[in-house]
Design an enzyme around this catalytic site. Structure first.
Site, PDB file in Angstrom:
ATOM      1  N   TRP A 101      16.785  -4.070 -83.149  1.00 33.04           N
ATOM      2  CA  TRP A 101      16.559  -3.109 -84.239  1.00 33.04           C
ATOM      3  C   TRP A 101      17.691  -3.149 -85.245  1.00 33.04           C
ATOM      4  CZ3 TRP A 101      11.790  -2.395 -84.514  1.00 33.04           C
ATOM      5  CH2 TRP A 101      10.990  -2.147 -83.386  1.00 33.04           C
ATOM      6  N   ASP A 171      20.969   4.748 -86.749  1.00 32.04           N
ATOM      7  CA  ASP A 171      19.573   4.832 -86.297  1.00 32.04           C
ATOM      8  C   ASP A 171      19.617   5.421 -84.882  1.00 32.04           C
ATOM      9  OD1 ASP A 171      17.046   4.411 -85.227  1.00 32.04           O
ATOM     10  OD2 ASP A 171      16.980   2.259 -85.669  1.00 32.04           O
ATOM     11  N   LYS A 195       9.988   8.214 -80.014  1.00 32.20           N
ATOM     12  CA  LYS A 195      10.653   7.880 -78.768  1.00 32.20           C
ATOM     13  C   LYS A 195      10.973   9.151 -77.973  1.00 32.20           C
ATOM     14  CE  LYS A 195      10.415   3.786 -80.320  1.00 32.20           C
ATOM     15  NZ  LYS A 195      11.370   2.971 -81.040  1.00 32.20           N
TER      16      LYS A 195
END
Ligand SMILES: *Cc1c(COP(=O)(O)O)cnc(C)c1O
Length: 361
Positions: A101, A171, A195
């Site tokens: 990511w 993030d 998530k």
């Protein structure tokens, strides 16, 4: 009805209470005679929903008044572009590459300016967090970027990098609201909610006001990705992901009821310890991450034998422990044990792993 233990990395398990409440309100939200899905985002009822969601999040994270909270859509991946578009005033930023990511964010940022990789753990398949105490950060970098919890590899920054005075952008998609945070250490905290907080389709951006005071760094930034416009319009510039925000709001209230982020942290540490302790003593299963960098949320492990991994995943699924297959780029297994995973889910998984170990030793 039977519910499974869902170890999915995302979209992921949500608190049952929240789902039940949403079910009860499905046809008639608080006497409005309609579902939240059917409601104008400009209605009084919805205004209360989104304002309470923001306030509850502010309470939970102790967000100072000089930070804006915005609800957006488009996936955390859209923010890989949104971050440089809004913040790259000097056209340069430092990225710490601790997984897929972070790497995607870094690659996306290269489209909009000069993104510099200042540290990486790619040499050992991202199984650790590099030392970030004295990095070579360019003088004119606008920010230092991290992915705080690496969903795929199961690592987490336990100490934030020394950014040498630059703004920290994080993030936090897979560790959002899993433990207390000091918001003042960040310029921007952002994440997708699927998530740990709600249904996919919603992103939360928490940004210090002065960073967006003059509008986005890149003047061609689409209006929808312009954080100042979104903040000035209280996330209601256009139709927001109304239903998703409503569910997030319920999860915020659930976390408050559970005792807030300190309580979440204790709950998450307890669960993670059960699993990591077993992995450390098991003769069959092994954790894949440097112990000091282990995530509380995502726990990858392997048997060292691909066939046996497959067999484990198949038998676990049959026994009601689902979505344990590791990310397609890593293999093995991964148990994501987010806030809403009950302790008994982890205890029962470990019992199941012990039994599998005995049968396959
Ligand atoms: C899942 C995830 C993403 C991508 O989220 P999308 O909403 O699918 O774009 C980004 N960062 C992290 C840390 C993630 O876990």
């Amino acid at each position: 009805m039977s519910r499974v233990y869902n170890f999915s990395a995302g979209p992921a398990v949500l608190p049952e209470e929240v789902l039940e409440e949403a079910r009860d309100e499905m046809l008639d939200y608080k006497g409005t005679g309609m579902s939240v899905m059917e409601m104008s985002h400009r209605s009084k009822a919805y205004d209360t929903i989104i304002k309470e969601a923001e306030q509850d999040l502010r309470d939970l994270m102790n967000i100072p008044d000089n930070y804006k909270v915005i609800f957006l859509q488009g996936g955390a991946s859209l923010l890989f572009a949104g971050v440089p578009m809004n913040l790259m005033k000097n056209g340069k930023a430092a990225y710490i590459i601790t997984g897929q990511w972070a790497k995607k964010a870094y690659q996306e940022a290269q489209k909009y300016g000069e993104a510099v990789s200042v540290a990486s753990s790619a040499d050992k398949t991202f199984s650790y967090i590099p030392d970030c105490s004295d990095l070579d950060i360019p003088e004119d970098a606008d920010y230092v970027y991290i992915c705080e919890n690496n969903t795929i590899y199961g690592t987490k920054f336990k100490t934030l990098p020394n950014t040498k005075g630059k703004e920290l952008v994080a993030d936090v998609s897979s560790c959002f609201l899993s433990e207390p945070v000091d918001v003042t250490k960040y310029g921007v905290i952002y994440g997708g909610v699927q998530k740990n907080v709600g249904p996919s389709g919603v992103q939360v951006v928490i940004v210090r006001e002065d960073l967006i005071a003059d509008g986005p760094a890149l003047k061609y930034t689409p209006t929808m990705m312009d954080w100042k416009i979104q903040a000035d319009n209280d996330s209601l510039y256009n139709t927001p992901p109304c239903y998703g925000i409503y569910i997030c709001g319920k999860v915020f209230k659930w976390i408050k009821k559970m005792g807030g982020l300190e309580a979440m942290k204790a709950h998450n540490e307890k669960k993670a310890k059960i699993l990591y302790d077993f992995l450390d003593e098991s003769k069959l299963f092994k954790g894949t991450v440097a112990p000091e960098d282990r995530s509380l949320m995502n726990v990858p492990f392997v048997t060292g034998n691909e066939e046996l991994d497959k067999k484990f995943v198949a038998e676990a699924t049959k026994a009601g422990f689902v979505n344990l297959k590791g990310h397609r780029t890593v293999g093995g297994m991964r148990a994501s044990i987010y806030n809403a995973m009950p302790i008994e889910g982890v205890e029962k998984l470990v019992d199941f792993m012990k039994k599998f170990e005995e049968e396959n030793a």
